[in-house]
Design a protein around this motif. Structure first.
Motif, PDB file in Angstrom:
ATOM      1  N   ARG A  11       0.766  -1.096   0.073  1.00 48.13           N
ATOM      2  CA  ARG A  11      -0.188   0.012   0.056  1.00 48.13           C
ATOM      3  C   ARG A  11       0.762   1.182   0.106  1.00 48.13           C
ATOM      4  O   ARG A  11       0.667   2.271  -0.929  1.00 48.13           O
ATOM      5  CB  ARG A  11      -0.874   0.075   1.473  1.00 48.13           C
ATOM      6  N   LEU A  12       1.973   1.283   0.799  1.00 49.49           N
ATOM      7  CA  LEU A  12       2.836   2.487   0.743  1.00 49.49           C
ATOM      8  C   LEU A  12       3.427   2.603  -0.443  1.00 49.49           C
ATOM      9  O   LEU A  12       3.602   3.651  -1.010  1.00 49.49           O
ATOM     10  CB  LEU A  12       4.018   2.117   1.773  1.00 49.49           C
ATOM     11  N   ARG A  13       4.083   1.459  -1.180  1.00 46.45           N
ATOM     12  CA  ARG A  13       4.630   1.651  -2.518  1.00 46.45           C
ATOM     13  C   ARG A  13       3.455   2.019  -3.790  1.00 46.45           C
ATOM     14  O   ARG A  13       3.864   2.908  -4.349  1.00 46.45           O
ATOM     15  CB  ARG A  13       4.957   0.311  -2.981  1.00 46.45           C
ATOM     16  N   ALA A  14       2.216   1.685  -3.536  1.00 43.48           N
ATOM     17  CA  ALA A  14       1.236   2.076  -4.461  1.00 43.48           C
ATOM     18  C   ALA A  14       0.968   3.743  -4.342  1.00 43.48           C
ATOM     19  O   ALA A  14       0.795   4.512  -5.036  1.00 43.48           O
ATOM     20  CB  ALA A  14      -0.114   1.525  -4.316  1.00 43.48           C
ATOM     21  N   SER A  15       0.957   3.996  -2.939  1.00 43.44           N
ATOM     22  CA  SER A  15       0.742   5.419  -2.695  1.00 43.44           C
ATOM     23  C   SER A  15       1.893   6.265  -3.078  1.00 43.44           C
ATOM     24  O   SER A  15       1.515   7.467  -3.689  1.00 43.44           O
ATOM     25  CB  SER A  15       0.773   5.785  -1.049  1.00 43.44           C
ATOM     26  N   GLU A  16       3.150   5.923  -2.842  1.00 44.74           N
ATOM     27  CA  GLU A  16       4.320   6.433  -3.535  1.00 44.74           C
ATOM     28  C   GLU A  16       4.194   6.541  -5.050  1.00 44.74           C
ATOM     29  O   GLU A  16       4.639   7.746  -5.673  1.00 44.74           O
ATOM     30  CB  GLU A  16       5.626   5.920  -3.145  1.00 44.74           C
ATOM     31  N   ARG A  17       3.772   5.380  -5.713  1.00 36.18           N
ATOM     32  CA  ARG A  17       3.610   5.510  -7.300  1.00 36.18           C
ATOM     33  C   ARG A  17       2.551   6.607  -7.612  1.00 36.18           C
ATOM     34  O   ARG A  17       2.840   7.242  -8.665  1.00 36.18           O
ATOM     35  CB  ARG A  17       3.365   4.094  -7.750  1.00 36.18           C
ATOM     36  N   ARG A  18       1.446   6.632  -6.964  1.00 34.09           N
ATOM     37  CA  ARG A  18       0.539   7.677  -7.330  1.00 34.09           C
ATOM     38  C   ARG A  18       1.101   9.060  -7.132  1.00 34.09           C
ATOM     39  O   ARG A  18       0.620   9.780  -7.917  1.00 34.09           O
ATOM     40  CB  ARG A  18      -0.930   7.338  -6.443  1.00 34.09           C
ATOM     41  N   GLN A  19       1.671   9.077  -6.066  1.00 33.99           N
ATOM     42  CA  GLN A  19       2.196  10.382  -5.902  1.00 33.99           C
ATOM     43  C   GLN A  19       3.269  10.747  -7.079  1.00 33.99           C
ATOM     44  O   GLN A  19       3.216  12.031  -7.526  1.00 33.99           O
ATOM     45  CB  GLN A  19       2.805  10.590  -4.385  1.00 33.99           C
TER      46      GLN A  19
END
Length: 593
Positions: A214-222
């Motif tokens: 989830r953290l990596r997905a959030s970083e990708r979205r950002q």
């Protein structure tokens, strides 16, 4: 297999068990117990306790103390607490109560010896004695069978993290070699032999793995948001001046790098002049991209004032500090005038412009460079570098030439070598420079490159570009001379009659305005390109004209209004040596303004 009698001996366990046996035998000879004193009692062997017992375990009458006595009761008696020996614990009971999944395999084909309750609940019961390849397909799906072979051969433990099972669960797996499948009194066996085995411990880390994802997905979205913002703030289509060929490219950093604030722009200033800008906000993410967008917008606004490059940077310096005092930016602002054959530029902490002559010689702009934008307290200056026909200039950000562990001058020198052999269109040169400097998909910094060429024109192409100039000495004869000169030149350039008349009228009004409000020396310049006709008048006075509404009774004040009405565009600027230039443009028939 009897787990009450079997003990899995890990590497080093046999030596520790032997040491405990020898210590117990020595205590038995001295009549001492084998269990250490209770925690609450003094560990000083020379001290006596409140009951008057002698040191070394003797009671008041000299009797040895029972090793199971570990405390004193409230009534003065003693509480007897039995401390079990580790050898008395059942391995099956210990492993069975673990929440982690445990499986024990033995032999070269890893036959199942035991699975604990957690393992059976997670993957189902497994038949004892069956090979792991058949009875434990989940280990094969986790890619652990080769690891079992490696642990059995080497006799060393191995751990692998975040192995994902087909059901979606993730495990961190530790494989430990074990020996001695006989009993506690059985022979010690080589773990690489038939009696050796591997204890496999699987810790469920599904929640942790999901949190990481989830953290990596959030970083990708950002990052995607920052890249989208960055690209939307860059020019979607570069302006293409008449006299230059220009191409640019932007390459965001790799997926593990946050996008930065690199930007570039091309701004046509009128009268054939072009402003070129490249910059880099020293930051990462959406904030850096937002600051970049504000600076780029400000540059376009200041460029419309047609100020010298150092004055544009001076204005940007103050604005950058107001936007965000914690972020600074480097920038180069350059202006190309086709009549002068050079770039006039100013730099705020940015890397030098490189110019490649037609023969392949590369020059580096070496004039003084001021500090980055946003630092304040510095007066920027302008420098010049030649850009003759056939030359190519490159403006770039530090991501192209900066590498960890290397001096940035080495990167600039590598770029010079790559530019010296780069030929072709500006876009081709952009691509070749990126490849030569090793900028790929995994590059750790974003890169912006702006390439411009001043092409050499020959043959029919050269016939589309002409210049003509007339020095005006002033006096009453200046206006008639200017009209006659403009009429003859425009006719020789084979312009349509209507365009000739408009050009002559514009030249007459601009010369009249200069005669009335300017000072010598004065010059009329006519220039044609493949897309427009440019009329420009210069004089020695630095007061810029402005368009105003003339009253019916006024005898003057209509010249600039007339020029603005008949021309496609008009403007004025101060010239470097003092004075001003007033110009207007006409779009040629069949071309865009």
């Amino acid at each position: 297999m009897n787990f009450t009698r079997w003990s899995a001996r890990f590497p080093g366990t046999q030596r520790r068990a032997a040491a405990r046996t020898e210590h117990a035998a020595a205590q038995a000879k001295r009549g001492e117990g084998s269990v250490p004193a209770a925690r609450g009692r003094s560990q000083d062997p020379s001290a006596t306790d409140p009951a008057g017992r002698e040191p070394g375990g003797a009671g008041p009458a000299g009797r040895p103390v029972d090793p199971t006595v570990s405390g004193v009761g409230s009534g003065g008696g003693t509480a007897v607490l039995a401390v079990p020996s580790l050898d008395e614990l059942s391995v099956r009971e210990v492993l069975g109560r673990l929440p982690s999944l445990v499986v024990l395999v033995h032999g070269p084909d890893h036959r199942v010896a035991y699975v604990n309750d957690a393992y059976a609940e997670g993957f189902g019961p497994r038949p004892a004695g069956a090979p792991a390849a058949e009875a434990l397909p989940e280990l094969a799906e986790l890619g652990l069978l080769p690891l079992l072979d490696q642990v059995l051969r080497s006799g060393k433990s191995r751990t692998v993290k975040n192995r994902k099972a087909p059901g979606g669960s993730s495990y961190t797996v530790t494989c430990t070699p074990v020996t001695g499948f006989g009993g506690p009194d059985g022979p010690e066996e080589d773990p690489r032999g038939a009696g050796g085995g591997v204890l496999v411990h699987l810790a469920d880390v599904t929640e942790h793995a999901e949190a990481v994802e989830r953290l990596r997905a959030s970083e990708r979205r950002q990052r995607e948001a920052a890249v989208t913002l960055q690209r939307s703030l860059l020019p979607q289509e570069l302006e293409q001046p008449d006299d230059l060929r220009i191409a640019a490219t932007y390459h965001p950093g790799g997926t593990e790098a946050a996008v930065g604030g690199d930007w570039y722009d091309v701004i046509t200033l009128g009268a054939g002049r072009t402003a070129l800008v490249i910059g880099d906000v020293m930051g990462r993410g959406v904030r850096a991209a937002a600051v970049m967008g504000q600076l780029r917008t400000a540059v376009r606004a200041y460029a419309r004032l047609d100020l010298p490059p150092h004055e544009v940077l001076q204005l940007l310096d103050g604005l950058a500090a107001e936007i965000d005092a914690s972020q600074i930016a480097t920038c180069v602002y350059a202006v190309h005038d086709p009549n002068e054959g050079r770039l006039v530029y100013a730099s705020a902490g940015h890397l030098p412009i490189l110019v490649r002559d037609e023969d392949g010689t590369v020059h580096r702009a070496e004039d003084p460079t001021g500090p980055p934008l946003g630092t304040g307290g510095w007066l920027h200056t302008s420098g010049t570098i030649a850009l003759a026909p056939g030359s190519t200039a490159v403006l770039y950000t530090d991501g192209l030439v900066e590498r960890r562990g290397e001096d940035i001058d080495e990167g600039v020198a590598a770029l010079e070598r790559a530019l010296s052999g780069a030929k072709g269109t500006p876009q081709v040169i952009c691509d070749r420079l990126m490849r030569a400097l090793g900028v790929g998909a995994d590059h750790d910094d974003d890169v912006a490159v702006l390439v411009l060429q001043h092409p050499t024109r020959t043959g029919s192409d050269a016939e589309l570009f002409h210049n003509a100039a007339l020095e005006l000495l002033g006096g009453i004869e200046a206006a008639p001379r200017a009209r006659a000169f403009a009429q003859g030149v425009l006719t020789s350039w084979r312009f349509p009659l209507e365009l000739c008349d408009l050009g002559v009228l514009a030249a007459s009004e601009l010369v009249a305005n200069s005669l009335q409000h300017g000072t010598p020396p004065m010059r009329l310049r006519l220039r044609r390109t493949d897309r427009r006709l440019i009329v420009e008048v210069t004089d020695g006075d630095d007061h810029l004209p402005r368009r105003r509404r003339a009253e019916p009774a006024d005898e003057a004040g209509r010249g600039i209004s007339i020029v603005a009405t008949i021309a496609s565009s008009w403007g004025s600027r101060r010239t470097p040596g003092g004075g001003k230039a007033v110009w207007c443009e006409f779009a040629l028939p069949g071309t865009e303004a």
